[in-house]
Design a protein around this motif. Structure first.
Motif, PDB file in Angstrom:
ATOM      1  N   ARG A 155       0.845  -1.206   0.000  1.00 59.71           N
ATOM      2  CA  ARG A 155       0.000   0.000   0.000  1.00 59.71           C
ATOM      3  C   ARG A 155       0.879   1.254   0.000  1.00 59.71           C
ATOM      4  O   ARG A 155       1.973   1.252   0.569  1.00 59.71           O
ATOM      5  N   HIS A 204      -9.389  11.234   0.451  1.00 61.01           N
ATOM      6  CA  HIS A 204      -9.744   9.836   0.117  1.00 61.01           C
ATOM      7  C   HIS A 204     -10.022   9.711  -1.373  1.00 61.01           C
ATOM      8  O   HIS A 204      -9.582   8.753  -2.017  1.00 61.01           O
ATOM      9  N   ASP A 205     -10.772  10.632  -1.928  1.00 60.67           N
ATOM     10  CA  ASP A 205     -11.101  10.569  -3.366  1.00 60.67           C
ATOM     11  C   ASP A 205      -9.833  10.590  -4.209  1.00 60.67           C
ATOM     12  O   ASP A 205      -9.683   9.811  -5.157  1.00 60.67           O
ATOM     13  N   ARG A 220      -7.990   7.266  -3.754  1.00 55.96           N
ATOM     14  CA  ARG A 220      -8.693   6.137  -4.365  1.00 55.96           C
ATOM     15  C   ARG A 220      -8.507   6.142  -5.883  1.00 55.96           C
ATOM     16  O   ARG A 220      -8.320   5.094  -6.500  1.00 55.96           O
ATOM     17  N   GLY A 277      -6.490   2.910  -5.812  1.00 54.93           N
ATOM     18  CA  GLY A 277      -7.537   1.937  -5.575  1.00 54.93           C
ATOM     19  C   GLY A 277      -8.046   1.992  -4.149  1.00 54.93           C
ATOM     20  O   GLY A 277      -7.445   2.635  -3.279  1.00 54.93           O
ATOM     21  N   ARG A 278      -9.194   1.330  -3.907  1.00 51.64           N
ATOM     22  CA  ARG A 278      -9.885   1.443  -2.623  1.00 51.64           C
ATOM     23  C   ARG A 278      -9.005   1.045  -1.440  1.00 51.64           C
ATOM     24  O   ARG A 278      -9.003   1.704  -0.415  1.00 51.64           O
ATOM     25  N   ASN A 279      -8.253  -0.047  -1.610  1.00 53.38           N
ATOM     26  CA  ASN A 279      -7.455  -0.525  -0.473  1.00 53.38           C
ATOM     27  C   ASN A 279      -5.953  -0.347  -0.692  1.00 53.38           C
ATOM     28  O   ASN A 279      -5.162  -0.985  -0.025  1.00 53.38           O
TER      29      ASN A 279
END
Lengths: 388, 643
Positions: free
Chosen positions: B117, B130-131, B134, B138-140
């Motif tokens: 990550r 966050h946007d 992401r 990616g989300r995670n």
């Protein structure tokens, strides 16, 4: 502004040529017809020069001399007298145009402006000044512009108006050396009307200096340009100091002579006094009104006392110029504008009517000694007037 | 025109209620840790609504708490690790130049990769961060740690120094090479000048008399037109209504919460001594500290000034931008570099010794809000606080008063290009960036920028606010400074006259004429003045030269008019300038201006020589030499020492 009926919206878009062109045509026509009028109306004999285009230039009336020198420099096909009439007519017409612009800025309606200026053009003195084409035109204009500048000083009070007033002052020295004596007096008005300068002597001195400096600059430049530094500066200075160096023995006759033409203008004086003292009380333009009324009186008095030899009709001519200039540059209310029109109408009626009613000996004062016509023997601008 | 908001620190990105609660929590924790007193917290809470800023901005903007303490505490509240990027720098392979603006505006930067990550160092954790994360990882694929805005700013400077430096140097040249002074004269210009020179000399040999008269006639008419133009500008500029008038009542009426972030650029080089004065002046600005974005732009080799700036303990809104070394080392290049980091909707420039009137930024904001979008810049007036130092400072003050109080407002009224003054020009940042900002190769980049604004359809206004500077009262230093200015005007004229027809089309005939008289004219006049002075002196002392003897009468008359009337009235304008400023002590001094003009000519010849030999060399002006500055510095020192 639109809700106030006393102050119609400004109409700056109207061109001043709607005044200039007819005025020019009128003055040229009047000059051309003068001999005929002279025969038709004998009473005009003593009032008008019967020599349209005859230039009578006092010594060292620099502006007039400059105009004559320029006209002399024109090719031979030009008739000097006709040229002089054209120049003076153009000068008068454009002056009316400038007044029109000023009135438009001060929210006069077009018809009001045109009517008032037509009445100005119809004043016998104005016609006289123009068709006679002598030094009266720059003379009257110099005084008129000073009143305009004084009004701007009253309204704005900014450096531009102080500068403008200072820059217009030398005009007096350029039209006749004699009237240059008024310059220091007028220059004092600038610091006097400034509250800060009244409290601080340094500010007072600085403002006075800024007002009077252009006069010195112009005179110094004039001295250098016309004499190429060959004449003595003392001689040059004497031109401006001598006019107040001695009193004449009997000033009464001249004083009286000058008052006659001014009598025609009583309605104009009455209107101005009435407006300043009653209608416009507490408003600005008091300084301008004071100058407009004081200058002709000062001229009248000084001319008689010191024997300057200024034409006896000149104080009245100056009064027309200063009065109209004040009217055009004062934001008169609706009543004031109508009052001004009526006053000038009465002046015109008196001016034209009185001599006709009383014949040639009516209000016509004795013609005093005029300056001799000076034809500068010039072959160029740099040697314009090396007489002193 | 979008309005910037103080978002780039990342503190204002949460919904308002959540964010307020978060900052209050941080404030309380700071209080508990003894890093904040109850009074300070209460004062900051009181101010935050008035300024329309969050508590964090107020605390940091007013310097009530150190940024590192604030963000360390924020990390504790958010239950995230805090990372000091100066100790644990980012992994450069994770960062991209294309994202550099996001790093500043979103308030984060990729830091390290751990367990597959990407760890983002951020100043806030809100939907916006966050946007952004992401979309890229990616989300995670990401996680957050907290850092301070200063760390991100420092890190981006370090990462992209070469790219930013190259941009600062050549952005304008690559976008519009014909508007850059990188090349002083283009080949067609040089060839044309050589051809004209040869033609002129040949004609002088063949018809010396006619050419002499012709040259004199052209120069005489040029002098006359220049004088009349100056007369017009002075007269118009003397009107009280010509500049944008912002009344004190207007300033009082504007609400602090409606004010945008304002960037203040302060380029300095080896000026550590005057830094305390400048900081003091800037702290005195009547503008919410939370909305100030002050950039001290220092060359990275100027360690003395950098150290002095660090020692001053400035609030968080005062940042140091270190400009990487590259040639030419000029103020416009430094400003271009710093502009990359500017967060404000508007920006202005102050010199090291400047003392702007406190409400100047507010006046500029009001004027911009009232103006059309086409107004790209507002020039405040400049004047001097040390006019009494000596004769040179008095003359300089008269000149500046005339320039900024009359001539520039006059140009503004005529709606022609305004060559900007060196400081206190206020810009819309978006427009400034759009036109390529300053030309780093032009040594009067401000004057050049004013002309480029006009060419691009923008206008410049003048506002009624003054910045007081230190007049250069040391003659060698004055000559240096003036020669740079004259050289810059020569550069500017050469650059924009590469395509005269295009210039005519873009700024119109009025602007074109004004450009010739205001930018091209002064250097030419300064260069040829000595020749005319010499002729005049010889003529007056020996009576051997009479204008009328060898010039046609109209030309001789105009020449005499210029010599006498023109010069006398130019002196008069200087005196008028003193009057407007109420510098009554300078009114009589104004008479001495012709001696000052001699110095102009000396500087002009130096400028011409430098234009040929080293066109981009920046003659540094020495600051801090005046008695007032020394006195003020001594006073500040006493205050700092607790006396």
């Amino acid at each position: 502004m639109a809700n106030n009926p006393a102050l119609p919206a400004p109409r700056k878009a109207t061109t001043a040529f709607i005044v200039i062109v007819p005025a020019l045509a009128f003055f040229v026509f009047a000059a051309a017809q003068l001999p005929t009028l002279h025969h038709l109306v004998p009473s005009l004999q003593g009032f008008w020069s019967d020599r349209p285009g005859q230039m009578e230039v006092a010594p060292h009336a620099w502006i007039s001399l400059f105009v004559v020198a320029v006209l002399h420099a024109l090719p031979g096909m030009w008739n000097l007298q006709a040229s002089l009439v054209m120049v003076s007519s153009l000068g008068a017409a454009f002056s009316l145009g400038l007044l029109f612009r000023a009135m438009q800025s001060d929210r006069w309606a077009v018809w009001e402006s045109v009517l008032l200026l037509a009445l100005v053009a119809l004043q016998p003195l104005v016609v006289y000044l123009t068709v006679n084409a002598n030094e009266s035109i720059p003379f009257a204009l110099a005084f008129g512009t000073l009143v305009y500048a004084a009004n701007r000083l009253d309204v704005n009070g900014d450096v531009q108006s102080q500068m403008t007033f200072g820059l217009f002052l030398p005009l007096l020295a350029l039209v006749r050396p004699e009237v240059a004596v008024f310059i220091p007096v007028l220059a004092f008005l600038v610091p006097l009307r400034d509250p800060g300068a009244r409290r601080d002597i340094r500010a007072f001195a600085a403002l006075f200096l800024v007002s009077i400096l252009p006069t010195f600059l112009v005179l110094f430049s004039l001295y250098c340009l016309v004499s190429s530094l060959e004449a003595s500066p003392v001689e040059f200075l004497r031109l401006y100091l001598e006019p107040v160096s001695s009193l004449v023995a009997a000033p009464g006759d001249m004083f009286e002579a000058q008052l006659y033409p001014m009598l025609y203008l009583t309605p104009l004086v009455g209107f101005m006094l009435g407006y300043v003292l009653f209608v416009g009380q507490g408003r600005r333009h008091m300084g301008g009104a004071f100058i407009a009324l004081a200058l002709p009186v000062m001229l009248c008095g000084a001319n008689a006392l010191f024997g300057w030899g200024v034409d006896f009709r000149m104080p009245a001519a100056v009064l027309v110029a200063t009065g109209v200039s004040w009217i055009a540059s004062t934001e008169l209310q609706a009543k004031g504008r109508k009052g001004a029109i009526i006053a000038l109408c009465l002046c015109a009626v008196l001016g034209w009517g009185a001599p006709l009613m009383h014949g040639a000996d009516g209000l016509v004062a004795p013609v005093t000694q005029q300056h001799e016509v000076e034809r500068p023997e010039t072959d160029g601008l740099l040697r314009l007037a090396p007489q002193y | 025109m979008s309005r910037s908001s103080p978002v780039s620190t990342g503190l204002s990105l949460m919904p308002k209620g959540d964010q307020s609660a978060l900052h209050i929590k941080v404030g309380q924790r700071l209080l508990a840790k003894g890093l904040l007193t109850p009074d300070t917290l209460a004062a900051a809470m009181d101010v935050q609504d008035r300024w329309g800023s969050h508590l964090g901005h107020v605390l940091l903007g007013k310097g009530m708490v150190r940024p590192i303490d604030y963000f360390r505490t924020l990390a504790e509240v958010l239950r995230l690790p805090f990372v000091n990027l100066q100790v644990h720098p980012v992994d450069p392979s994770l960062c991209f130049y294309g994202d550099r603006n996001d790093y500043a505006s979103v308030g984060l930067i990729p830091w390290q990769r751990e367990s597959g990550r990407v760890i983002l160092a951020t100043t806030a954790v809100t939907p916006r961060q966050h946007d952004w994360a992401r979309m890229r990882f990616g989300r995670n694929g990401y996680a957050f740690v907290v850092t301070s805005p200063y760390d991100i700013f420092w890190q981006t400077q370090l990462l992209f120094r070469d790219e930013d430096s190259a941009q600062a140097l050549d952005a304008l040249y690559s976008r519009m090479p014909e508007h850059s002074a990188k090349v002083t004269m283009t080949v067609p210009q040089r060839n044309g000048l050589i051809a004209l020179g040869i033609l002129y000399l040949a004609l002088c040999v063949v018809r010396p008399g006619d050419m002499f008269v012709g040259t004199m006639a052209v120069l005489t008419v040029f002098y006359l037109v220049t004088f009349l133009f100056k007369f017009l500008l002075t007269w118009v500029g003397a009107n009280r209504n010509v500049d944008v008038q912002i009344a004190d009542g207007d300033v009082r009426a504007i609400r602090d919460q409606d004010l945008p972030v304002y960037t203040v650029l302060v380029p300095m080089y080896r000026e550590a001594s005057v830094l305390p004065l400048l900081v003091n002046s800037l702290k005195g600005l009547d503008y919410p500290a939370s909305k100030l974005d002050v950039k001290f732009i220092l060359e990275e080799d100027d360690e003395e000034t950098i150290a002095a700036a660090k020692e001053l303990g400035m609030p968080a809104s005062f940042e140091i931008v270190r400009v990487p070394h590259s040639e030419p080392k000029t103020k416009p290049k430094a400003c271009n570099y710093a502009l990359t980091f500017a967060r404000g909707e508007f920006a202005t420039i102050y010199d090291a010794e400047d003392m702007p009137e406190p409400d100047q930024l507010k006046k500029a904001v009001i004027a911009f809000r009232r103006s059309a979008d086409s107004v790209a810049c507002l020039q405040a007036r400049l004047n001097y606080f040390n006019r009494q130092d000596n004769w040179l400072t008095r003359m300089f003050t008269l000149e500046y008063s005339q320039w900024f109080d009359f001539l520039l407002p006059g140009l503004d009224w005529l709606q022609v290009p305004i060559p900007l003054g060196g400081t206190s020009n206020h810009f819309r940042v978006s427009v400034l960036r759009q036109v390529g900002a300053w030309d780093p190769y032009n040594v009067t980049e401000d004057a050049d920028l004013g002309v480029r604004f006009a060419q691009e359809g923008y206008t410049v206004g003048v506002i009624n606010s003054t910045t007081y500077e230190e007049a250069n009262g040391v003659l060698p230093s004055w000559i240096k400074q003036r020669s740079r200015w004259v050289k810059g005007y020569m550069q500017t004229w050469l650059v924009h006259m590469r395509h005269p027809y295009h210039l005519w089309q873009s700024i119109g005939p009025k602007g074109f004429l004004s450009f010739q008289l205001f930018v091209g004219g002064p250097p030419l006049v300064m260069l040829i003045n000595p020749f005319f002075w010499l002729v005049t002196i010889i003529g007056l002392t020996t009576h051997s030269v009479r204008l009328g003897d060898f010039l046609p009468e109209p030309v001789a008359f105009i020449a005499a008019f210029n010599l006498i009337v023109g010069n006398l009235f130019l002196v008069y304008f200087g005196i008028i300038a003193a009057l407007k400023r109420r510098y009554y002590d300078l009114v009589l001094q104004g008479i001495l201006q012709p001696f000052y003009w001699v110095l102009h000519s000396v500087a002009a010849y130096k400028a011409l020589w430098q234009l040929i030999t080293m066109p981009h060399y920046w003659e540094k002006t020495e600051h801090g030499t005046s008695l007032q500055t020394k006195h003020a510095l001594a006073q500040l020192g006493e205050v700092a020492n607790g006396k």
